[in-house]
Structures are given as C-alpha cells and as structure tokens.
Design a protein around this motif. Structure first.
Motif, PDB file in Angstrom:
ATOM      1  N   SER A 124      -6.760  -7.809   0.421  1.00 32.15           N
ATOM      2  CA  SER A 124      -6.403  -6.401   0.206  1.00 32.15           C
ATOM      3  C   SER A 124      -5.196  -6.016   1.046  1.00 32.15           C
ATOM      4  O   SER A 124      -4.331  -5.260   0.601  1.00 32.15           O
ATOM      5  N   LYS A 147       1.833   4.293  -2.523  1.00 32.69           N
ATOM      6  CA  LYS A 147       1.352   4.864  -3.782  1.00 32.69           C
ATOM      7  C   LYS A 147       2.494   5.116  -4.762  1.00 32.69           C
ATOM      8  O   LYS A 147       2.435   4.726  -5.920  1.00 32.69           O
ATOM      9  N   ARG A 195       0.823  -1.211   0.000  1.00 31.03           N
ATOM     10  CA  ARG A 195       0.000   0.000   0.000  1.00 31.03           C
ATOM     11  C   ARG A 195       0.858   1.263   0.000  1.00 31.03           C
ATOM     12  O   ARG A 195       0.647   2.176   0.791  1.00 31.03           O
ATOM     13  N   ASN A 219      -1.541   6.322   2.567  1.00 28.97           N
ATOM     14  CA  ASN A 219      -1.706   5.261   3.555  1.00 28.97           C
ATOM     15  C   ASN A 219      -0.520   5.280   4.515  1.00 28.97           C
ATOM     16  O   ASN A 219       0.417   6.066   4.355  1.00 28.97           O
ATOM     17  N   SER A 255       2.977   8.146   0.130  1.00 33.66           N
ATOM     18  CA  SER A 255       1.681   7.452   0.129  1.00 33.66           C
ATOM     19  C   SER A 255       0.740   8.095   1.135  1.00 33.66           C
ATOM     20  O   SER A 255       1.166   8.518   2.218  1.00 33.66           O
ATOM     21  N   TYR A 314       1.476   1.511  -6.079  1.00 36.41           N
ATOM     22  CA  TYR A 314       0.171   1.096  -6.590  1.00 36.41           C
ATOM     23  C   TYR A 314      -0.424   2.095  -7.584  1.00 36.41           C
ATOM     24  O   TYR A 314      -1.447   1.822  -8.218  1.00 36.41           O
ATOM     25  N   ASP A 356      -6.636   0.209  -4.104  1.00 38.66           N
ATOM     26  CA  ASP A 356      -5.460  -0.026  -3.266  1.00 38.66           C
ATOM     27  C   ASP A 356      -5.418   0.953  -2.099  1.00 38.66           C
ATOM     28  O   ASP A 356      -4.988   0.602  -0.998  1.00 38.66           O
ATOM     29  N   GLN A 357      -5.863   2.174  -2.331  1.00 37.41           N
ATOM     30  CA  GLN A 357      -5.817   3.185  -1.275  1.00 37.41           C
ATOM     31  C   GLN A 357      -6.910   2.975  -0.229  1.00 37.41           C
ATOM     32  O   GLN A 357      -6.680   3.128   0.960  1.00 37.41           O
ATOM     33  N   SER A 410      -4.577  -6.707  -5.217  1.00 35.57           N
ATOM     34  CA  SER A 410      -3.916  -5.843  -6.196  1.00 35.57           C
ATOM     35  C   SER A 410      -3.332  -6.646  -7.337  1.00 35.57           C
ATOM     36  O   SER A 410      -3.278  -6.183  -8.476  1.00 35.57           O
TER      37      SER A 410
END
Length: 680
Positions: free
Chosen positions: A241, A119, A117, A174, A172, A138, A258-259, A247
């Motif tokens: 996930s 980005k 996770r 996340n 990211s 991602y 994904d986010q 993914s």
C-alpha cells in the motif's frame, strides 16, 4: 538513548502533529527554462527548478492561475533535490516549470511523480503549438490513467524547437509529497521493468518466509510461527500500500483504499507485532506490568483505525502519532527484556529496530520533518525486509533451543526411569501442575479473545441515542459466531447489519471477525442493501470459500427523515416490525452467503410510523431446546413481542432472556444469541 531524550522527541513530534502547518513562506525568484536534451542518459530532478503557488481556497482553476494577476505569485520554496514535502495540508498546490526542446526532432518524455498517495494530480502542458491536460491521482481509476504504474506517470510528446510551460495541480487529504522527475520515455520503460524486478524480489522474500514458517507451524504446532506469518503478511500488505503496488494490482479502482490503507495496515502490523512480542518474549511472566500496558496499546491500535475510518481528517495525525508511540513502546519492551538476558530478546530487539527505523522514517517524511528522496521513500521496504529475515533467525534460534531442551528432557526422563516410584510420582505431579498452568493460560487467552470480540461489536453511543437502540449479545461460549454493525451513511440515514456464521465458539468467532473485516470495506457504499449484499457475497467467496462456512445476514437501511426501511436478507431469520394494528415480517430476499458466486438479492422496502418498533435477531433467540427436546419457536417469540408493547426496549429484551431461561429450566443454550431493538 535515555528516557529524557525519548520524551523530548515525542513532545516534538506531538507538537508538530497538533500545531504544525504546511503554509509556504518564500521569496519570489525567476527560474530559467530547462533544456530537455540531457534526459537520454539519466532523469532530471525538477523539484529545485519549480515554482509553487498555494491555493488555500481550493477554488482556482488552470485558466485563472495562468493569468498575469497570478504570474508573480508563483514562488520558490525550499525542497530537497528530489521532492517537495508539504506534509498534511488542506490547500491545493500549483507547480510550474518552463521547459524547452532545442532539438530538430520531437522527444517522447515522461513526467514521473513517485508517490502513490496523491488524490488529485493534474498535469497541464502548454506550448505555442498545443495545450494538453492529463488527469491522474488515485481518484482516477487505474484503467483511465495515461500510464498504468504504481506511480503517477505522464507521457508527453515534446514538439521539436519548442518552448513549453508545465503546470501541476496537486491536492490530497494524505501527506503531500511530490518527488518529480523528467525521464526519456524509453529510459523510463526500462527503469519500470527493473523496478518491478526489485519489487518481485521483496515480495518473493516475504512469500518464502510465509510458506516456510507456515510449514514449521503445522509441524511444531507452535503459535509463534503462525503469528510470525501474520506479521509478515500484514507487513507485506502495508509496504504494497505504501509503495503503490496495491493500487496497481489489488484495488486499481478504489480511491477509498488508497486514502486509508497505509495507516490502517500499519495499525494491523503493530497489533500483530504486540501479540507476537507478548507470546515470544513471554512478557506475562517476566514483565507483567509492561504486558498490561501492551494490552492497552493493542486496544488503542484496534480502536483508532475505526475512528480514523469514520473521521479521516480528525484522526489522521492522531493515528500517525499513535504508530510512533506504539513503536517506541515495543522497542522499550525489547530493551527491558534484553537487560533480563533473554536470548530471544536480543534477536527480537535487533529485528524490530529495523522496522522501527523504517516506521520512524516514513512518519517523519509524512510530517515533513525529513526530505523526500529515494532513501526515505524506499527505506521502509528495506527495513521491513531486514526485520523479516532477522525475526526468522530469532525463530530458528528458538527452534534450536527447543531441540536442546527436548534432548535435555529426554535425558532427564531416562534418568527418572531409573529412580524409585516415589520420584516418578513427584514428576507426574509436576507435569500435572504444568498442564494446569497451560490450561489457565489458554483460558486467559480465550478471555482476551472475548474482550477483543466484544470491543469490535461496540456501537457508537451517539448512534444508539439517535436510533433509540437497545441490544443484547450472548455467545454460547467465550466467543461466538454472531456479529452486528451500525453505521451512519449520511444525515438521518443509517445502515444496520446482523449476521450469523454457521457453528459457534472459537472457529465461528475467527470467521466472523475475518468476515467483519470484509464488511468494513463496503459498509459505507451508498448502494441499496441488495447490491451491498451481492458485493459482500462475492468478497466472501473470493476470500473464504475454502473455509466451507456459510453465513446468514440481514442489511437494513433506515431513513429517519423519510420514515422508510429498505432491506435485503440472505437467508436470515425475518426481522419483526410492530405497528399499531399489525406485525410485519422482513422475510428473506435471497440465499445464504457462501453458497455460490453471483447470487442475486432483491431489495424490499416499507414505511414506519412513530411508535413503531423493530426487532432484529439471530436464530439463537428462538432455536432453544429444553430437556424435553421442545423448541421455544418463532411463534412464541412473536407473541412475546406483541404482549410487551407497553414495556420499553430494555425491559422487553430482559423479559425475553428471563423467559428463555425459564423455558430451558437449567438446560444450556445451544447457540449464540443476539437481538437488536429499535423504537421509532
């Protein structure tokens, strides 16, 4: 653990969520160059050998950070052996490590970041012979990544007798966890195969649990088994996930999923677990006060994911905290029911304890409270597997109890048959009372279902004000098959969906709630309504074609700045645009959803002026028949709209409902009724 300790832990977690930050504070150190000769037998963990530079501005590029001005700004930061953990941060992090290959031959090496996770994750390989940039994260579609895996993998050919410096750029929304390893390419390929075997075992267990308990549900007609199936499926999706399987296989080209997916699926798991707990432990009867609080948590876990999707940065920490609070609550209810000496509660408490531990480990790792390593990464998967198995034992024990109760009941029936007619009448009366209680419980469940459906249709009051929107929703029974949605696409541009599933009642309501879940995933796509409708139809055919249900739908994009309406209609009743001199109908532009795949929809557009008025509705508004089998009809509806131009929207819709009631003259409505009005 007593209440005081639990309160202290919750206060600490809440304080970190709200006030914590992930700024780096460390002293500058010099890191020796690492020789990659030893990776043929086992991977090298790089975290404790890397230097880190934090860029709060998110503006610096690779050419800038490798200049002499930034050379000494890379510092050593605390980390576990396996990973960095920067929790939730808006900064961009640059990581640097010097490497060398002293062999006389080039080596195929692989950098692996085993956290799916992130980005943005770009790798820069700089040596005297070459400079490579490899983009991943991602935000990059799976097909364009250098190595298609559930993790981020960077294969590199390391030249012989060469020194190199490797940089990583990480950003990211996340939580930012960076478990980084350096592998021999062949060794990692074998490890990847073994890893997929382990994943297959886990999801194989989940599939076996689903099929077996679904079989029991069809035999016993006990909803607990069906609820357990839903819990297992949602848990499996959450784990998929969490560990990147989704993914890799389910949405390889969807950064949005994904986010958002992990926290969204955790909320679904908790909602289903709360419903399962209430049903399995019968908390309505044994702990009515706790049961009411459980309902509040169910609503919380339905509302928060919607807010989380609408505003990620504002609600990400709140939803993570809510997962912890909800988990504590389920654990508390299990403990209370265990003290009441309910046998099933012992199994439930033991099973959820594993899931609770897995969720707490995942949450604390995301918040940076515990280090990121193989245990904290894979712990939720092991915990959920144990939870599935133990809950299956709980249901098996319950089935055994049901058999014993059935045998006892049969013995009692034999004894009752030998008694007098008076005793028999008393037993019949008792059975009748029991059936009445069950009927009342079903009515209460339908009432809760109606409230849940109504809550899912609530529109943000801000959108209602901005659009001058007025709506009415009247299902023909407790729950209905109509639904609608209003969302802000961007400044001054709004998207409205109104849809009607065939049939009405519980079956139609379940279909619409499932379909609304599909639409929620695509409604914010910045595409024309026709393209969104085509995607909607494809998703419906892929997921719900077996239901043999059809759907009419109308998607309207309203641009208040350009005073433009763009729409696509899938066999839905024509919306009405009232202008000064005329009335325009927004006719259908394609066939109903669910007929077949690859249906093409046209987009139409028109413009409106101030004081124009728009009505959207389902066919229940005009397909009303009185006792004489006379239909109210579309022409009567259009005439009512035109004759009430001088009234405000609320008065128009109230007048419509009263007119329909007078037309029916005591006859019940035959279909769900939904109408939305907008004054420009």
């Amino acid at each position: 653990m007593n209440g005081k300790n639990i309160g202290s832990i919750l206060f600490l977690v809440g304080h970190i969520l709200i006030f914590g930050n992930s700024k780096i504070y460390a002293e500058e150190v010099i890191v020796e160059r690492i020789n990659i000769q030893n990776i043929d037998q086992s991977p090298i963990y790089l975290a404790q050998s890397m230097l880190v530079f934090e860029d709060p501005s998110n503006r610096l590029d690779f050419d800038t950070i490798r200049t002499p001005n930034f050379e000494n700004q890379f510092i050593k930061v605390p980390s576990s052996k396996e990973a960095f953990n920067f929790s939730y941060s808006k900064s961009t992090y640059w990581l640097r490590i010097p490497l060398e290959n002293t062999d006389l031959s080039a080596k195929e090496v692989t950098f692996v970041i085993s956290y799916p996770r992130l980005k943005t994750l770009d790798l820069y390989f700089q040596s005297s012979k070459e400079m490579k940039k490899i983009q991943s994260g991602y935000s990059v579609p799976m097909s364009k990544r250098p190595y298609q895996s559930r993790f981020f993998v960077f294969p590199i050919l390391f030249p012989e007798k060469t020194e190199a410096t490797v940089y990583l750029k990480v950003e990211s929304p996340n939580s930012i966890n960076i478990p980084i390893q350096l592998w021999n390419r062949d060794l990692y390929d074998r490890h990847e195969i073994n890893d997929h075997v382990i994943q297959a075992l886990y999801f194989g267990i989940a599939l076996a649990m689903v099929l077996f308990n679904l079989f029991l549900f069809f035999i016993l007609k006990d909803s607990n088994y069906f609820l357990y199936v839903l819990v297992v499926i949602s848990t499996a999706f959450t784990i998929a996930s969490h560990n990147g399987i989704s993914s890799e296989y389910f949405w390889p080209n969807s950064p949005w999923m994904d986010q958002y997916s992990v926290n969204f699926f955790i909320s679904i798991v908790l909602v289903l677990f709360l419903i399962f707990m209430r049903k399995l432990l019968n908390t309505k009867q044994f702990t009515p006060r706790l049961d009411r609080v459980s309902l509040v948590f169910i609503i919380l876990q339905i509302v928060l994911p919607i807010c989380y999707i609408l505003s990620f940065e504002s609600f990400v920490k709140i939803i993570v905290l809510s997962h912890t609070l909800t988990s504590f609550w389920i654990l508390l209810v299990g403990i209370v029911c265990s003290f009441k000496k309910e046998r099933i509660a012992y199994f439930f408490l033991l099973a959820f304890s594993f899931l609770f531990l897995a969720l707490i480990v995942s949450t604390m790792r995301a918040l940076g409270l515990i280090p990121t390593n193989s245990f904290t990464i894979d712990g939720p998967q092991y915990g959920s597997a144990a939870e599935m198995i133990l809950l299956a034992f709980a249901l098996a024990d319950r089935y055994n109890s049901i058999l014993k109760e059935k045998e006892a009941a049969e013995a009692q029936v034999k004894s009752n048959l030998e008694k007098s007619n008076l005793d028999l009448e008393e037993k019949v009366k008792e059975r009748t009372d029991k059936l009445n209680r069950n009927l009342n419980a079903m009515k209460r469940d339908l009432f809760v279902a109606r409230k849940i459906q109504e809550n899912s249709l609530i529109i943000d009051s801000k959108l209602i004000t901005e659009l001058n929107l007025e709506y009415r929703y009247l299902p023909v029974s407790e729950v209905g098959g109509d639904f609608f949605d209003v969302v802000l696409l961007k400044e001054s541009k709004y998207r409205i969906l109104i849809a009607d599933a065939t049939g009405h009642g519980v079956q139609a309501a379940m279909i619409t709630m499932a379909i609304k879940g599909l639409y929620d995933n695509i409604k914010t796509f910045e595409l024309p309504p026709s393209k969104v409708m085509e995607i909607f139809n494809e998703e419906f055919m892929d997921n719900f074609v077996s239901l043999n249900s059809l759907l009419t739908a109308l998607i309207i994009d309203i641009d208040l700045r350009e005073k433009k309406i763009q729409y696509a209609s899938a066999g839905h009743p024509a919306a009405v645009l009232l202008q000064k001199e005329q009335m325009l109908l927004l006719s259908k532009t394609g066939r109903m959803i669910g007929l077949k795949k690859q249906i093409h929809y046209e987009s139409s557009e028109l413009y409106f002026e101030p004081k124009d008025r728009l009505f959207l509705f389902t066919d229940g508004v005009f397909e009303a028949f009185n006792a004489k089998e006379e239909e109210f009809g579309e022409e009567s509806l259009y005439h009512l709209f035109q004759s009430t131009r001088n009234l405000n929207l609320a008065a128009v819709e109230n007048h419509l409902l009263k007119t329909l009631q007078n037309f029916l003259n005591g006859q019940d409505r035959q279909d769900d009724l939904t109408i939305l009005g907008i004054d420009f």
